[in-house]
Design a protein around this motif. Structure first.
Motif, short mmCIF file in Angstrom:
data_model
loop_
_atom_site.label_atom_id
_atom_site.label_comp_id
_atom_site.label_asym_id
_atom_site.label_seq_id
_atom_site.Cartn_x
_atom_site.Cartn_y
_atom_site.Cartn_z
N GLY A 109 -7.45 -10.05 2.14
CA GLY A 109 -6.22 -9.44 1.63
C GLY A 109 -5.20 -10.49 1.20
N GLU A 163 6.83 4.14 -1.31
CA GLU A 163 6.26 5.07 -0.33
C GLU A 163 6.89 4.87 1.05
OE1 GLU A 163 1.92 6.58 -1.34
OE2 GLU A 163 1.90 4.49 -0.75
N GLY A 281 -11.30 -7.95 -3.10
CA GLY A 281 -10.02 -7.42 -2.64
C GLY A 281 -8.87 -8.28 -3.15
N ASP A 282 -7.74 -8.19 -2.47
CA ASP A 282 -6.51 -8.84 -2.93
C ASP A 282 -6.64 -10.35 -3.07
OD1 ASP A 282 -5.35 -6.38 -2.88
OD2 ASP A 282 -3.77 -6.87 -1.45
C1 LIG Z 1 2.25 0.52 2.53
C2 LIG Z 1 1.13 0.22 1.58
C3 LIG Z 1 0.56 1.27 0.89
C4 LIG Z 1 -0.50 1.00 0.00
N1 LIG Z 1 -1.06 2.07 -0.64
C5 LIG Z 1 -2.06 1.85 -1.50
C6 LIG Z 1 -2.69 2.96 -2.17
O1 LIG Z 1 -2.32 4.12 -1.96
N2 LIG Z 1 -3.69 2.68 -3.04
C7 LIG Z 1 -4.12 1.40 -3.29
O2 LIG Z 1 -5.04 1.21 -4.09
N3 LIG Z 1 -3.54 0.34 -2.67
C8 LIG Z 1 -2.54 0.53 -1.79
N4 LIG Z 1 -1.95 -0.54 -1.14
C9 LIG Z 1 -2.48 -1.90 -1.41
C10 LIG Z 1 -3.65 -2.15 -0.46
O3 LIG Z 1 -3.21 -2.10 0.87
C11 LIG Z 1 -4.28 -3.50 -0.65
O4 LIG Z 1 -4.53 -3.75 -2.01
C12 LIG Z 1 -5.60 -3.53 0.13
O5 LIG Z 1 -5.36 -3.40 1.52
C13 LIG Z 1 -6.37 -4.79 -0.12
O6 LIG Z 1 -7.55 -4.73 0.62
P1 LIG Z 1 -8.27 -6.04 1.09
O7 LIG Z 1 -9.63 -5.61 1.52
O8 LIG Z 1 -8.17 -7.08 0.05
O9 LIG Z 1 -7.43 -6.58 2.34
P2 LIG Z 1 -6.87 -5.92 3.64
O10 LIG Z 1 -7.02 -4.45 3.63
O11 LIG Z 1 -5.49 -6.47 3.80
O12 LIG Z 1 -7.80 -6.48 4.78
C14 LIG Z 1 -7.80 -7.84 5.12
C15 LIG Z 1 -8.45 -8.01 6.47
O13 LIG Z 1 -8.65 -9.39 6.73
C16 LIG Z 1 -8.13 -9.75 8.00
N5 LIG Z 1 -7.62 -11.12 7.85
C17 LIG Z 1 -6.56 -11.51 7.12
N6 LIG Z 1 -6.41 -12.84 7.19
C18 LIG Z 1 -7.41 -13.30 7.95
C19 LIG Z 1 -7.80 -14.60 8.38
N7 LIG Z 1 -7.13 -15.68 8.02
N8 LIG Z 1 -8.89 -14.71 9.19
C20 LIG Z 1 -9.59 -13.62 9.56
N9 LIG Z 1 -9.27 -12.36 9.17
C21 LIG Z 1 -8.20 -12.20 8.38
C22 LIG Z 1 -7.03 -8.72 8.28
O14 LIG Z 1 -6.85 -8.57 9.65
C23 LIG Z 1 -7.62 -7.49 7.63
O15 LIG Z 1 -8.49 -6.83 8.52
C24 LIG Z 1 -0.93 -0.32 -0.24
C25 LIG Z 1 -0.32 -1.37 0.46
C26 LIG Z 1 0.66 -1.12 1.36
C27 LIG Z 1 1.29 -2.28 2.11
#
Ligand SMILES: Cc1cc2nc3c(=O)[nH]c(=O)nc-3n(C[C@H](O)[C@H](O)[C@H](O)COP(=O)(O)OP(=O)(O)OC[C@H]3O[C@@H](n4cnc5c(N)ncnc54)[C@H](O)[C@@H]3O)c2cc1C
Length: 383
Positions: A109, A163, A281-282
């Motif tokens: 993320g 939101e 992801g992000d």
């Molecule tokens: C309030 C809110 C509402 C949102 N609503 C939407 C929506 O409705 N629709 C939409 O498409 N997007 C939405 N988003 C955006 C969405 O949350 C992100 O784009 C999404 O979570 C990205 O997913 P990801 O898998 O990249 O990372 P994440 O979901 O952030 O997961 C990252 C994981 O990696 C772990 N991690 C992080 N750093 C480390 C490290 N250094 N070492 C080990 N583990 C680590 C974390 O603990 C976590 O488990 C929203 C965001 C927020 C804040």
């Protein structure tokens, strides 16, 4: 003798949930898999505003990684990766020895960029990491209930900020808080990137709900948020849902990064500099197509990432992740009401909220069910 290869998954993010699910269903032999993540739960940000608004319990908004990890035959390391050396093929942990890999995948993320707000000190709560937000919000609500005229300011005009501001307003109303919610968005207004119709609907709803909107950039001060037009928005508490930024340690990883520090990947979500590194992801930036940083893409890229990781380890064809031209966003408006956004099309109503609620619950259920390992294919896939 068969050589065992090591796959390391960093971060229990949305895309890696699909990788775990795929491994539980079909696990080629000769692969040792480790998941390193900071928490044994993966929070689902899509339901976080609903939790703030009081529609869900915390347990409903998070996925327990233990059953998934167990079904996938993966070793879980609860730690934080704080560094990586792509040339030496290893990642460094905050509390343990470094871990080497043959193939690594990053789904960690992004972080909330609070650089303009740091002066707020204790008053500042970034939305990420979500674990911290979950722990802090009940304290904020309790403080707001105890103080007359409590001032909450949310900074960030994107989907998360909007939101959360509307959800907080709903929570204040429900708890009988004598206080206010202000939302600070930049000059570009609410929900940049969404169609005008969506922006108008959400703005109208926010005004009706009693959220005060400010369209100017803000910086933190001890008293609150100082806007570019000179106005001070006083605050007892500020929630930052400001832009995303990548983890700083990536800068020293030797990976090819874009100018903002995100991992550059091709259409297979493979690093352009190191073919044994993948990212989704992000945290990633595609070189071939512009893709927004949203959960939608993290989720949809997951099954493709799973296939490509196994292809990188055992041969086989890789598959590109082709993002849809338009994604559906359902924006929760605090009460059980939501606005739908899909390209230029928009709609709103309680029915949109029920639609969102159904999609979110179904997503959670998909990863809460313990997928049984497919032992037959486990044997068949032995190279
Ligand atoms: C309030 C809110 C509402 C949102 N609503 C939407 C929506 O409705 N629709 C939409 O498409 N997007 C939405 N988003 C955006 C969405 O949350 C992100 O784009 C999404 O979570 C990205 O997913 P990801 O898998 O990249 O990372 P994440 O979901 O952030 O997961 C990252 C994981 O990696 C772990 N991690 C992080 N750093 C480390 C490290 N250094 N070492 C080990 N583990 C680590 C974390 O603990 C976590 O488990 C929203 C965001 C927020 C804040």
């Amino acid at each position: 003798m068969m050589v065992t290869q090591k796959l390391v998954l960093v971060g229990g993010g949305h895309a890696h949930l699909s990788v775990l699910r795929a491994l539980a269903k079909q696990r080629p032999a000769g692969i040792d898999v480790v998941l390193i993540t900071t928490s044994k739960h993966q929070n689902y940000s899509g339901m976080l505003p609903g939790w703030v608004a009081g529609h869900y319990t915390q347990a409903q908004c998070r996925i327990d990684l233990a059953p998934l990890v167990q079904a996938a035959g993966v070793r879980l390391v609860l730690d934080q990766v704080i560094g990586m050396d792509a040339a030496r093929r290893c990642v460094g942990l905050a509390h343990g020895p470094h871990i080497e890999y043959d193939v690594v995948s990053l789904d960690i993320g992004s972080e909330t960029d609070t650089s303009w707000l740091e002066t707020l000190g204790d008053k500042l709560l970034p939305v990420k990491p979500l674990d911290n937000f979950f722990a802090s919000w009940p304290r904020i609500l309790a403080a707001a209930t105890a103080k007359k005229g409590f001032k909450l300011v949310v900074v960030g005009g994107g989907a998360a900020g909007v939101e959360l501001a509307l959800a907080a307003q709903q929570a204040f109303t429900h708890a009988g808080v004598d206080g206010s919610v202000d939302l600070v968005a930049s000059e570009s207004g609410l929900l940049p990137g969404h169609a005008r119709g969506v922006q108008t609907r959400v703005q109208r709803f926010a005004e009706r709900a009693g959220v005060t909107l400010h369209f100017a950039r803000g910086v933190g001060s001890e008293a609150g948020v100082l806007l570019a037009d000179g106005q001070l928005v006083q605050a007892d508490q500020v929630i930052a849902a400001t832009g995303a930024r990548p983890a700083v340690w990536l800068a020293l990883s030797k990976l090819g990064l874009d100018d903002r520090g995100y991992i550059l990947v091709d259409k297979y979500h493979r690093s352009v500099s190191h073919p044994n590194v993948f990212a989704a992801g992000d945290v990633c930036a595609r070189t071939d197509v512009a893709m927004s940083r949203s959960g939608v893409h993290a989720v949809h890229a997951g099954p493709v990432l799973a296939q490509n990781l196994l292809a990188a380890l055992g041969g086989g064809a890789m598959r590109p992740y082709v993002p849809k031209r338009r994604s559906l966003y359902l924006l929760a408006c605090g009460s059980r009401y939501a606005v739908a956004s899909w390209g230029r099309w928009s709609a709103e109503g309680q029915w949109v909220w029920r639609w969102k609620d159904w999609i979110d619950r179904r997503f959670m259920q998909r990863f809460s069910v313990n997928p049984q390992p497919d032992t037959a294919s486990l044997l068949e896939k032995t190279p």
